[in-house]
Design a protein around this motif. Structure first.
Motif, mmCIF file in Angstrom:
data_model
loop_
_atom_site.group_PDB
_atom_site.id
_atom_site.type_symbol
_atom_site.label_atom_id
_atom_site.label_comp_id
_atom_site.label_asym_id
_atom_site.label_seq_id
_atom_site.Cartn_x
_atom_site.Cartn_y
_atom_site.Cartn_z
ATOM 1 N N SER A 31 0.968 -1.213 -0.083
ATOM 2 C CA SER A 31 -0.125 -0.024 0.266
ATOM 3 C C SER A 31 0.870 1.293 -0.160
ATOM 4 N N GLY A 32 2.237 1.060 0.327
ATOM 5 C CA GLY A 32 2.919 2.358 0.334
ATOM 6 C C GLY A 32 3.180 2.772 1.718
ATOM 7 N N ALA A 33 2.706 1.968 2.749
ATOM 8 C CA ALA A 33 2.917 2.708 4.136
ATOM 9 C C ALA A 33 4.554 2.678 4.520
ATOM 10 N N ASP A 34 4.828 3.781 5.335
ATOM 11 C CA ASP A 34 6.265 3.941 5.812
ATOM 12 C C ASP A 34 6.648 2.894 6.810
ATOM 13 N N GLY A 35 5.632 2.397 7.619
ATOM 14 C CA GLY A 35 6.118 1.628 8.822
ATOM 15 C C GLY A 35 4.785 0.681 9.171
ATOM 16 N N ILE A 36 5.034 -0.341 9.682
ATOM 17 C CA ILE A 36 4.286 -1.055 10.440
ATOM 18 C C ILE A 36 4.162 -1.079 12.146
ATOM 19 N N GLU A 37 2.780 -1.343 12.752
ATOM 20 C CA GLU A 37 2.709 -1.372 14.012
ATOM 21 C C GLU A 37 2.206 -2.769 14.265
ATOM 22 N N LEU A 38 2.950 -3.669 15.201
ATOM 23 C CA LEU A 38 2.421 -4.896 15.595
ATOM 24 C C LEU A 38 2.633 -5.110 17.006
ATOM 25 N N ASP A 39 1.990 -6.076 17.632
ATOM 26 C CA ASP A 39 1.713 -6.487 19.082
ATOM 27 C C ASP A 39 2.547 -7.766 19.214
ATOM 28 N N VAL A 40 3.449 -7.840 20.289
ATOM 29 C CA VAL A 40 4.188 -9.135 20.772
ATOM 30 C C VAL A 40 3.603 -9.516 22.157
ATOM 31 N N GLN A 41 3.355 -10.844 22.188
ATOM 32 C CA GLN A 41 3.020 -11.480 23.487
ATOM 33 C C GLN A 41 3.772 -12.712 23.604
ATOM 34 N N MET A 42 3.892 -13.438 24.558
ATOM 35 C CA MET A 42 4.646 -14.493 24.643
ATOM 36 C C MET A 42 4.168 -15.818 25.054
ATOM 37 N N LEU A 111 9.257 -0.690 11.887
ATOM 38 C CA LEU A 111 8.562 -1.468 12.526
ATOM 39 C C LEU A 111 8.364 -0.907 14.059
ATOM 40 N N ASN A 112 7.234 -0.722 14.219
ATOM 41 C CA ASN A 112 7.022 -0.468 15.782
ATOM 42 C C ASN A 112 6.626 -1.589 16.250
ATOM 43 N N ILE A 113 7.272 -2.096 17.337
ATOM 44 C CA ILE A 113 6.827 -3.441 18.158
ATOM 45 C C ILE A 113 6.302 -2.900 19.519
ATOM 46 N N GLU A 114 4.852 -3.296 19.661
ATOM 47 C CA GLU A 114 4.376 -2.845 21.187
ATOM 48 C C GLU A 114 4.562 -4.183 21.950
ATOM 49 N N LEU A 115 5.290 -4.007 22.976
ATOM 50 C CA LEU A 115 5.484 -5.084 24.082
ATOM 51 C C LEU A 115 4.043 -4.994 24.799
ATOM 52 N N LYS A 116 3.573 -6.257 24.812
ATOM 53 C CA LYS A 116 2.081 -6.410 25.397
ATOM 54 C C LYS A 116 2.275 -6.945 26.772
ATOM 55 N N ARG A 141 15.613 0.310 12.420
ATOM 56 C CA ARG A 141 14.505 0.234 11.744
ATOM 57 C C ARG A 141 13.554 -0.150 12.611
ATOM 58 N N ILE A 142 13.766 -0.021 13.975
ATOM 59 C CA ILE A 142 12.637 -0.676 15.037
ATOM 60 C C ILE A 142 12.351 0.554 15.955
ATOM 61 N N ILE A 143 11.189 0.414 16.345
ATOM 62 C CA ILE A 143 10.650 1.367 17.648
ATOM 63 C C ILE A 143 9.927 0.375 18.532
ATOM 64 N N LEU A 144 10.264 0.342 19.907
ATOM 65 C CA LEU A 144 9.767 -0.343 20.727
ATOM 66 C C LEU A 144 8.657 0.505 21.716
ATOM 67 N N SER A 145 7.569 0.127 21.841
ATOM 68 C CA SER A 145 6.564 0.890 22.623
ATOM 69 C C SER A 145 5.942 -0.051 23.728
ATOM 70 N N SER A 146 5.348 0.655 24.330
ATOM 71 C CA SER A 146 4.652 -0.137 25.593
ATOM 72 C C SER A 146 3.897 0.773 26.510
ATOM 73 N N PHE A 147 2.645 0.514 26.962
ATOM 74 C CA PHE A 147 2.141 1.289 28.114
ATOM 75 C C PHE A 147 2.668 0.856 29.598
ATOM 76 N N ASN A 148 3.538 -0.129 29.552
ATOM 77 C CA ASN A 148 4.314 -0.540 30.893
ATOM 78 C C ASN A 148 5.596 0.450 30.904
ATOM 79 N N ALA A 149 5.508 1.478 31.827
ATOM 80 C CA ALA A 149 6.691 2.436 31.791
ATOM 81 C C ALA A 149 8.114 1.516 32.378
ATOM 82 N N GLN A 150 8.003 0.671 33.169
ATOM 83 C CA GLN A 150 8.797 0.047 33.888
ATOM 84 C C GLN A 150 9.818 -0.766 32.982
ATOM 85 N N SER A 151 8.749 -1.581 32.069
ATOM 86 C CA SER A 151 9.356 -2.346 30.769
ATOM 87 C C SER A 151 10.263 -1.574 30.006
#
Length: 240
Positions: A31-42, A111-116, A141-151
């Motif tokens: 589609s021509g997007a500049d990046g992707i956001e996705l979510d990671v669990q374990m 790639l924006n990886i959200e740590l869930k 090429r990576i951005i890490l994000s989370s709602f968990n500030a301590q993480s």
């Protein structure tokens, strides 16, 4: 101040494809997007799997918590049929599957990886993600994000330079202070924060704003005028 915003596909091209699947990611690139956001669990056996919810019920034909299954068990599930019958047979990718795709010559996506890990604590998730990024030499090429500030604080202690986005919902009056404290270099927020005085102060303090999940094209002009760096959307083709 930016004069345009990069467009990230939220969970891939999730307006038209089952979210967080390889089909959605490939469609986002097409589609021509500049990046992707996705979510990671374990998983139960410590695999990094791409899925938004802590439970598998909404986006697969299974039920229960991600953490209670091995990846081999999750890989047997259908992660596409819930969206449309034409996607039956899509599986849950691992983060490594995504990295193997990301390093192909034609792929230039960020790639924006959200740590869930804000609801369930996944022991060692930060180390596993950072080690995999290192293995594939993808730091730039990576951005890490989370709602968990301590993480995120732990991520910064483990890695001094990787891009970190502190993720907030609504108008958090302490967002800038927390972002500074944990060593984040951006704030991931909703429209209301980005367009508020708090968002303006964050930008003035040198914290780029990456805004989720914007599905009204009419919102783009105001967000670009406000100086946001990234707009995340389920419909990147409309914003491009």
């Amino acid at each position: 101040m930016v004069s345009h915003a990069s467009i990230f596909a939220h969970r891939g091209l999730s307006g038209h494809y089952p979210e967080n699947t390889m089909a959605a990611f490939q469609a986002a690139m097409d589609s021509g997007a500049d990046g992707i956001e996705l979510d990671v669990q374990m998983t139960k056996d410590g695999q990094l799997v791409i899925i938004h919810d802590e439970r598998i019920d909404r986006t697969t034909d299974g039920n229960g918590y991600v953490k209670d299954f091995t990846y081999e068990e999750l890989n047997e599930l259908d992660a596409g049929g819930w969206f449309a019958s034409s996607f039956t047979g899509e599986s849950l990718p691992t983060l490594e599957n995504v990295f193997q795709w990301l390093v192909k010559e034609s792929n230039r996506l960020t790639l924006n990886i959200e740590l869930k890990n804000d609801i369930i604590h996944y022991e060692g998730m930060e180390e596993k993600v950072l080690n995999l990024i290192d293995d594939y030499q993808l730091e730039e090429r990576i951005i890490l994000s989370s709602f968990n500030a301590q993480s995120l604080k732990k991520v910064r202690e483990l890695h001094p330079t990787i891009s970190i986005g502190y993720l907030i919902a609504g108008i958090r009056t302490d967002a800038l202070a927390v972002a500074e404290d944990i060593g984040a270099d951006a704030i991931h927020c909703q429209e209301d924060f980005a367009l508020s005085n708090y968002g303006k102060k964050a930008l003035e303090a040198g914290f780029p704003l990456r805004v989720y999940t914007v599905n009204r094209y009419e919102a783009k002009a105001d967000l670009v005028a406000a100086g946001v760096e990234v707009i995340m959307t389920d419909y990147p083709e409309q914003f491009k």
